[in-house]
Design a protein around this motif. Structure first.
Motif, PDB file in Angstrom:
ATOM      1  N   PRO A  91     -11.251   7.394   0.306  1.00  0.00           N
ATOM      2  CA  PRO A  91     -11.301   6.258  -0.619  1.00  0.00           C
ATOM      3  C   PRO A  91      -9.927   5.879  -1.158  1.00  0.00           C
ATOM      4  CG  PRO A  91     -12.039   8.278  -1.702  1.00  0.00           C
ATOM      5  CD  PRO A  91     -11.688   8.658  -0.284  1.00  0.00           C
ATOM      6  N   ALA A  92      -9.891   4.778  -1.881  1.00  0.00           N
ATOM      7  CA  ALA A  92      -8.697   4.452  -2.658  1.00  0.00           C
ATOM      8  C   ALA A  92      -8.564   5.525  -3.725  1.00  0.00           C
ATOM      9  CB  ALA A  92      -8.870   3.086  -3.302  1.00  0.00           C
ATOM     10  N   THR A 116      -4.580   1.485  -2.311  1.00  0.00           N
ATOM     11  CA  THR A 116      -5.680   1.036  -1.454  1.00  0.00           C
ATOM     12  C   THR A 116      -6.066   2.074  -0.409  1.00  0.00           C
ATOM     13  OG1 THR A 116      -4.074  -0.019  -0.044  1.00  0.00           O
ATOM     14  CG2 THR A 116      -5.154  -1.416  -1.675  1.00  0.00           C
ATOM     15  N   GLY A 117      -5.787   3.338  -0.696  1.00  0.00           N
ATOM     16  CA  GLY A 117      -6.168   4.355   0.284  1.00  0.00           C
ATOM     17  C   GLY A 117      -5.001   4.666   1.207  1.00  0.00           C
ATOM     18  N   LYS A 118      -5.252   5.579   2.145  1.00  0.00           N
ATOM     19  CA  LYS A 118      -4.161   6.074   2.978  1.00  0.00           C
ATOM     20  C   LYS A 118      -4.219   5.521   4.399  1.00  0.00           C
ATOM     21  CE  LYS A 118      -2.266  10.381   4.733  1.00  0.00           C
ATOM     22  NZ  LYS A 118      -2.456  11.807   4.958  1.00  0.00           N
ATOM     23  N   GLN A 140      -0.958  -2.379   6.881  1.00  0.00           N
ATOM     24  CA  GLN A 140      -1.854  -2.429   5.728  1.00  0.00           C
ATOM     25  C   GLN A 140      -2.788  -1.213   5.691  1.00  0.00           C
ATOM     26  OE1 GLN A 140      -3.539  -6.315   5.209  1.00  0.00           O
ATOM     27  NE2 GLN A 140      -5.452  -5.521   4.389  1.00  0.00           N
ATOM     28  N   ARG A 141      -2.965  -0.677   4.490  1.00  0.00           N
ATOM     29  CA  ARG A 141      -3.872   0.466   4.334  1.00  0.00           C
ATOM     30  C   ARG A 141      -5.201   0.000   3.771  1.00  0.00           C
ATOM     31  NH1 ARG A 141      -0.568   5.487   3.984  1.00  0.00           N
ATOM     32  NH2 ARG A 141       1.590   4.835   4.076  1.00  0.00           N
ATOM     33  N   THR A 142      -6.222   0.826   3.942  1.00  0.00           N
ATOM     34  CA  THR A 142      -7.549   0.455   3.449  1.00  0.00           C
ATOM     35  C   THR A 142      -8.334   1.705   3.065  1.00  0.00           C
ATOM     36  OG1 THR A 142      -9.626  -0.654   4.004  1.00  0.00           O
ATOM     37  CG2 THR A 142      -8.550   0.495   5.799  1.00  0.00           C
ATOM     38  N   PRO A 143      -9.205   1.591   2.058  1.00  0.00           N
ATOM     39  CA  PRO A 143     -10.186   2.668   1.884  1.00  0.00           C
ATOM     40  C   PRO A 143     -11.121   2.635   3.089  1.00  0.00           C
ATOM     41  CG  PRO A 143     -10.181   1.135   0.003  1.00  0.00           C
ATOM     42  CD  PRO A 143      -9.370   0.505   1.080  1.00  0.00           C
TER      43      PRO A 143
END
Ligand code: FDP
Length: 342
Positions: free
Chosen positions: A269-270, A279-281, A319-322
């Motif tokens: 998760p974030a 925003t997470g890894k 770009q990172r995201t959860p």
């Protein structure tokens, strides 16, 4: 593999499987088929090094730092260059974007150019290399959005739902390649005695009921209320799902692969532990979207906690995201709890 254990008529090599897939598309030029085969070859070459990673000439750091601020291991660089060198001269690609490089790599002028774009994480879980733990390679293939001309960065910034194919190679106790072109998910195991990937897991579907949940629970203090409520749900508290076992390797490919075959959910998760990465890894383009395509094709789901991963259009290459990925009902549950609490 002995004659007793398998009849020759049952042996399906990855080459034959990919080619059979092409036959149902009479318009296909063979470029995608060959590109997938190039990636299988890259997997074999990388596998031959990962099994020797403890040896002195490989182990150790290059001293460089990659675009994510992580120290680059020699094996990362080797895997990155292997994928690049086996795919850049074939006339099938217009460009490549790798997690290891800040900018995308256009196909050099001296080579012919094709209509596909390759995005990849050459060595996922690289912090595990020093400890003899499994690692992986993740890839996704998009079509160019323009017919011709120089390829530009915005052509790589496509939502995952545009993926033509995606897959991963898991370097574990054996080497496995799993891929989808949108017609189910198929897994192949490398038979080292013949040097070929053989179909071992046709038509993979995420089994139900789920067995595992996978998360780095050490970071719980840094999570939102919704994510903590979700974790309690997975632990069976207050009406949650009972009997799930926790497994976390710390290599996304391996954690995802186990849950794909056994049933379960992986999430990263974030969190608030690093103010630079709220925003997470995990990376949307190189990790989350390719695996989301596989999860959906296997009957599962993938979300950033608010919506479908495959619908997110990246704004930048790194770009990172959860990520919440795996069993569909468990992925829907986190969206419900995040809506309720966050
Ligand atoms: P790594 O940093 O070793 O490359 O891609 C990043 C990744 O590994 C994933 O493979 C893995 O799931 C995750 O990071 C592990 O992160 P934590 O150590 O923070 O749990």
């Amino acid at each position: 593999m002995s004659e007793d254990s398998i009849s020759h008529s049952n042996i399906i090599t990855i080459e034959r499987h990919i080619l059979d897939g092409q036959l149902v598309h009479p318009e296909a030029t063979g470029a995608l088929t060959n590109l997938l085969y190039d990636l299988a070859l890259a997997g074999k070459v990388i596998a031959s090094k990962t099994t020797r990673a403890g040896l002195a000439e490989i182990l150790g750091r290059t001293g460089d730092v990659n675009v994510q601020g992580e120290q680059v291991l020699k094996l990362d660089r080797f895997a990155d260059l292997t994928v690049q060198r086996l795919t850049d001269h074939t006339g099938r690609l217009a460009g490549l974007a790798s997690e290891e490089n800040a900018e995308f790599i256009p196909i050099p002028d001296k080579y012919p150019k094709g209509k596909y774009l390759l995005v990849y994480d050459p060595l996922d879980g690289s912090s595990n290399v020093d400890f003899n733990m499994p690692v992986g390679t993740i890839f996704g293939i998009y079509k160019r959005t323009r017919e011709d001309g120089e390829v530009t960065e915005d052509e790589f910034l496509q939502p995952g739902r545009n993926l033509v194919a995606s897959g991963y190679i898991a370097y574990g106790t054996s080497t496995m390649l799993v891929y989808t072109t949108g017609h189910g998910v198929h897994g192949f195991t490398l038979d080292p005695s013949v040097g070929e990937f053989l179909l071992s897991h046709p038509d993979i579907r995420i089994p139900s009921p789920p067995k595992y949940f996978s998360v780095n629970i050490g970071y719980e203090l840094f999570w939102s209320r919704g994510v903590r409520a979700y974790t309690e749900f997975l632990q069976g508290r207050e009406g949650g799902v009972k009997g799930l076992s926790l497994r976390y390797i710390g290599t996304l490919v391996s954690d995802f692969h186990r849950n794909l075959l056994a049933g379960g959910v992986f999430y990263y998760p974030a969190d608030t532990k690093d103010p630079n990465t709220p925003t997470g890894k995990l990376r949307l383009l190189y990790e989350a979207a390719p695996l989301a395509f596989i999860a959906e094709q296997a009957g599962g789901g993938a979300s950033d906690g608010r919506g479908r991963i495959l619908d997110i259009r990246p704004e930048s290459l790194h770009q990172r995201t959860p990520l919440f990925i795996g069993d569909r009902a468990l992925v829907e549950k986190v969206e419900e709890l995040i809506r309720k609490h966050d």
